[in-house]
Design a protein around this motif. Structure first.
Motif, PDB file in Angstrom:
ATOM      1  N   THR A 190     -16.068  37.403 -19.564  1.00 52.30           N
ATOM      2  CA  THR A 190     -16.148  38.744 -20.120  1.00 52.30           C
ATOM      3  C   THR A 190     -17.134  38.739 -21.279  1.00 52.30           C
ATOM      4  OG1 THR A 190     -13.839  39.104 -19.504  1.00 52.30           O
ATOM      5  CG2 THR A 190     -14.788  40.627 -21.117  1.00 52.30           C
ATOM      6  N   PRO A 191     -18.181  39.577 -21.247  1.00 48.90           N
ATOM      7  CA  PRO A 191     -19.269  39.494 -22.236  1.00 48.90           C
ATOM      8  C   PRO A 191     -18.815  39.379 -23.680  1.00 48.90           C
ATOM      9  CG  PRO A 191     -19.815  41.090 -20.553  1.00 48.90           C
ATOM     10  CD  PRO A 191     -18.420  40.628 -20.244  1.00 48.90           C
ATOM     11  N   GLU A 192     -17.793  40.111 -24.056  1.00 46.96           N
ATOM     12  CA  GLU A 192     -17.334  40.145 -25.446  1.00 46.96           C
ATOM     13  C   GLU A 192     -16.879  38.777 -25.962  1.00 46.96           C
ATOM     14  OE1 GLU A 192     -14.108  42.847 -27.959  1.00 46.96           O
ATOM     15  OE2 GLU A 192     -14.512  43.273 -25.848  1.00 46.96           O
ATOM     16  N   PHE A 193     -16.459  37.884 -25.047  1.00 49.91           N
ATOM     17  CA  PHE A 193     -15.824  36.628 -25.452  1.00 49.91           C
ATOM     18  C   PHE A 193     -16.611  35.381 -25.035  1.00 49.91           C
ATOM     19  CE2 PHE A 193     -12.605  39.873 -24.987  1.00 49.91           C
ATOM     20  CZ  PHE A 193     -11.905  39.778 -26.177  1.00 49.91           C
ATOM     21  N   VAL A 194     -17.712  35.536 -24.312  1.00 54.04           N
ATOM     22  CA  VAL A 194     -18.422  34.358 -23.812  1.00 54.04           C
ATOM     23  C   VAL A 194     -19.244  33.703 -24.912  1.00 54.04           C
ATOM     24  CG1 VAL A 194     -18.512  35.181 -21.439  1.00 54.04           C
ATOM     25  CG2 VAL A 194     -20.388  35.720 -22.992  1.00 54.04           C
ATOM     26  N   GLY A 214     -12.436  31.553 -31.427  1.00 50.89           N
ATOM     27  CA  GLY A 214     -12.950  32.140 -32.660  1.00 50.89           C
ATOM     28  C   GLY A 214     -13.016  33.660 -32.569  1.00 50.89           C
ATOM     29  N   VAL A 215     -13.478  34.189 -31.426  1.00 46.92           N
ATOM     30  CA  VAL A 215     -13.562  35.646 -31.239  1.00 46.92           C
ATOM     31  C   VAL A 215     -12.156  36.251 -31.227  1.00 46.92           C
ATOM     32  CG1 VAL A 215     -14.311  37.488 -29.679  1.00 46.92           C
ATOM     33  CG2 VAL A 215     -15.734  35.447 -29.961  1.00 46.92           C
ATOM     34  N   ILE A 216     -11.224  35.608 -30.519  1.00 43.44           N
ATOM     35  CA  ILE A 216      -9.843  36.100 -30.437  1.00 43.44           C
ATOM     36  C   ILE A 216      -9.212  36.146 -31.826  1.00 43.44           C
ATOM     37  CG2 ILE A 216      -7.522  35.501 -29.604  1.00 43.44           C
ATOM     38  CD1 ILE A 216      -8.972  34.374 -27.059  1.00 43.44           C
ATOM     39  N   THR A 217      -9.420  35.096 -32.630  1.00 41.19           N
ATOM     40  CA  THR A 217      -8.859  35.046 -33.981  1.00 41.19           C
ATOM     41  C   THR A 217      -9.437  36.162 -34.845  1.00 41.19           C
ATOM     42  OG1 THR A 217      -8.680  32.631 -33.767  1.00 41.19           O
ATOM     43  CG2 THR A 217      -8.456  33.555 -35.977  1.00 41.19           C
ATOM     44  N   TYR A 218     -10.739  36.379 -34.741  1.00 45.28           N
ATOM     45  CA  TYR A 218     -11.401  37.452 -35.498  1.00 45.28           C
ATOM     46  C   TYR A 218     -10.754  38.801 -35.173  1.00 45.28           C
ATOM     47  CZ  TYR A 218     -15.356  40.174 -37.402  1.00 45.28           C
ATOM     48  OH  TYR A 218     -16.154  41.037 -38.115  1.00 45.28           O
TER      49      TYR A 218
END
Length: 488
Positions: A190-194, A214-218
């Motif tokens: 998924t572009p947002e998380f790659v 890192g993206v999920i934590t943000y």
């Protein structure tokens, strides 16, 4: 045959029996492009599970369904894993059109949905959930398994009706075993998380999962997505440029330790990115709240507002296009109903129509981008092949010229050898003639000496000196100095 014998062990993993003979199939829990998930109950035990029906691709030319190799890879990985934070595989069946995975039933919903329903969230609570995610990923990485699709939709709760629900990582459709020395590249997720290495089509490894964490934590701490742009292209450009910041509007209540944890995960160079072991040892994960700034010790723990997280989850459920993952349509319907009650039915219906249109346009855009990318890669490969052919012809021509030069040089060396033999023959003849002449002179001088009588007379001294000189000259008649003197 060899191919049949190679495939037989994998075929045995799938029971060639009707799943309905062993399980009562119930309500639909969710569906995706090529899969439907339904609730089921095992007839022999009464235990509830989730049955994931994956549509098989009927031919290599077809684009409908999932190819058998991908299904086998997912099943193979699921059979290897057994961890409290990872979904478990119970059984596998196969019929003419589908492969059916009998999976552990995860009924607590998504983590983000659960947190969005809370009024506030302490950083310690957020840390406890992130730690569970890390522990599940640590187990996978220890087995050299990369998930490659870590995102909120794939972080579920086993049961949400307990104080600290148990996290389960699901959906191993994109997971791969990373082999040492084997380069693996792909464009998926998924572009947002790659991670940047996926966007740039570079070799992939376990590090890609750490970027996603890192993206999920943000998002969990702020309700904002660090790289999300207005278009997919803008999102991917932000990722490759690592363009993000900690906006004070979103992170005013967030500790520096949490920000440091995110900074060390959102690193473009994979070698400098935190590994799963380093992430588990990070002070934000291990501190359990005791490491704070001095002024915070007296105050209550910071409470993170969940309003933005709630807005993010609603937007995510209503507008994010599926990308090789399975969408929970039952949850989607509930969100649409809530919006309909707030915005009044007719308006919500219009928005849903717009959303579907956006999804279709996004899918078409993704398809066009993929097609353009494959065309570009094909053109580049064709150019490289043409260049190689040109270089090959050049080398072949050089090789031919070199062979001709070798033959010409060999011919010249043969002529030189023959000329040298001729010169040596001439020299030998000349040397013999010179030796004979010198011998005659020596004998002549000896005759003069005998005729002169006295050894001390000037003539005898002259004869003696002349004889010695002639003798020395005779001895050197075949030497290099004579040869040089003759200028041969």
């Amino acid at each position: 045959t060899l191919q049949a014998s190679m495939r037989s062990p994998t075929m045995e993993m799938f029971k060639q029996q009707k799943v309905e003979d062993f399980y009562d199939i119930g309500e639909e829990l969710g569906s995706g492009q090529f899969a439907i998930v339904k609730k089921c109950r095992e007839k022999s035990t009464g235990q509830e599970y989730a049955a994931k029906f994956i549509k098989k691709r009927q031919s290599r030319a077809s684009r409908r369904g999932v190819c058998r190799e991908e299904i086998e890879r997912e099943v193979s990985i699921l059979r290897q894993v057994l961890h409290p934070n990872v979904i478990t595989l119970h059984d596998v069946f196969e019929n003419r059109t589908d492969v059916v995975l009998i999976l552990e039933l995860v009924s607590g919903g998504e983590l983000f949905d659960f947190l969005a329903q809370k009024e506030s969230l302490s950083e310690e609570e957020a840390t406890s959930f992130i730690k569970q995610i890390l522990e599940g990923v640590n187990y996978l990485h220890a087995k050299k398994i990369a998930h490659f699709d870590l995102k909120p939709e794939n972080i579920m709760l086993l049961d949400k009706n307990i104080p600290i629900p148990h996290i389960k990582l699901i959906d191993f459709g994109l997971a791969h075993e990373i082999e040492d020395g084997v380069e693996f590249k792909n464009i998926f997720g998924t572009p947002e998380f790659v991670a940047p290495e996926i966007v740039n089509y570079e070799p992939l490894g376990l590090e890609a999962d750490m970027w996603s964490i890192g993206v999920i934590t943000y998002i969990l701490l702020s309700g904002a997505s660090p790289f999300l742009g207005d278009t997919k292209q803008e999102t991917l450009a932000n990722i490759t440029a690592v363009s993000y910041d900690f906006d004070e509007e979103f992170f005013s209540q967030t500790s520096e330790l949490a920000k440091d944890f995110i900074r060390k995960l959102l690193v473009k160079e994979t070698r400098k990115r935190l590994t799963i072991q380093e992430a588990l040892r990070h002070p934000w994960i291990t501190s359990k709240g005791e490491i704070r700034a001095p002024e915070q010790h007296k105050a209550e723990p910071n409470q993170l507002k969940t309003k933005r997280l709630r807005e993010y989850t609603i937007k995510c459920h209503s507008s994010m296009p599926p990308n090789n993952t399975y969408v929970n349509f039952e949850r989607f319907a509930r969100v649409v109903e809530d919006v309909a009650r707030v915005e009044q039915g007719c308006r919500a219906l219009t928005e849903a129509h717009d959303t579907i249109q956006d999804d279709v346009e996004t899918l078409i855009s993704i398809y066009n981008e993929k097609e353009a990318w494959y065309r570009e890669e094909s053109e580049r490969a064709r150019h490289d092949l043409s260049q190689l052919r040109y270089e090959f012809r050049k080398v072949k021509s050089s090789k031919k010229l070199l062979r001709e030069d070798i033959r010409a040089t060999g011919s010249r060396l043969g002529g030189a050898a023959r000329k040298l033999d001729h010169l040596q023959t001439q020299f030998e003849t000349l040397r013999q003639e010179l030796s004979a002449d010198l011998q005659w002179l020596q004998e002549l001088v000896g005759g003069f000496q005998l005729e002169s009588g006295s050894m001390d007379s000037p003539s005898s001294v002259f004869c003696r000196d002349t004889g010695e000189s002639l003798g020395e000259l005779l001895n050197r008649s075949c030497s290099e100095e004579v040869l040089a003197g003759l200028k041969l």
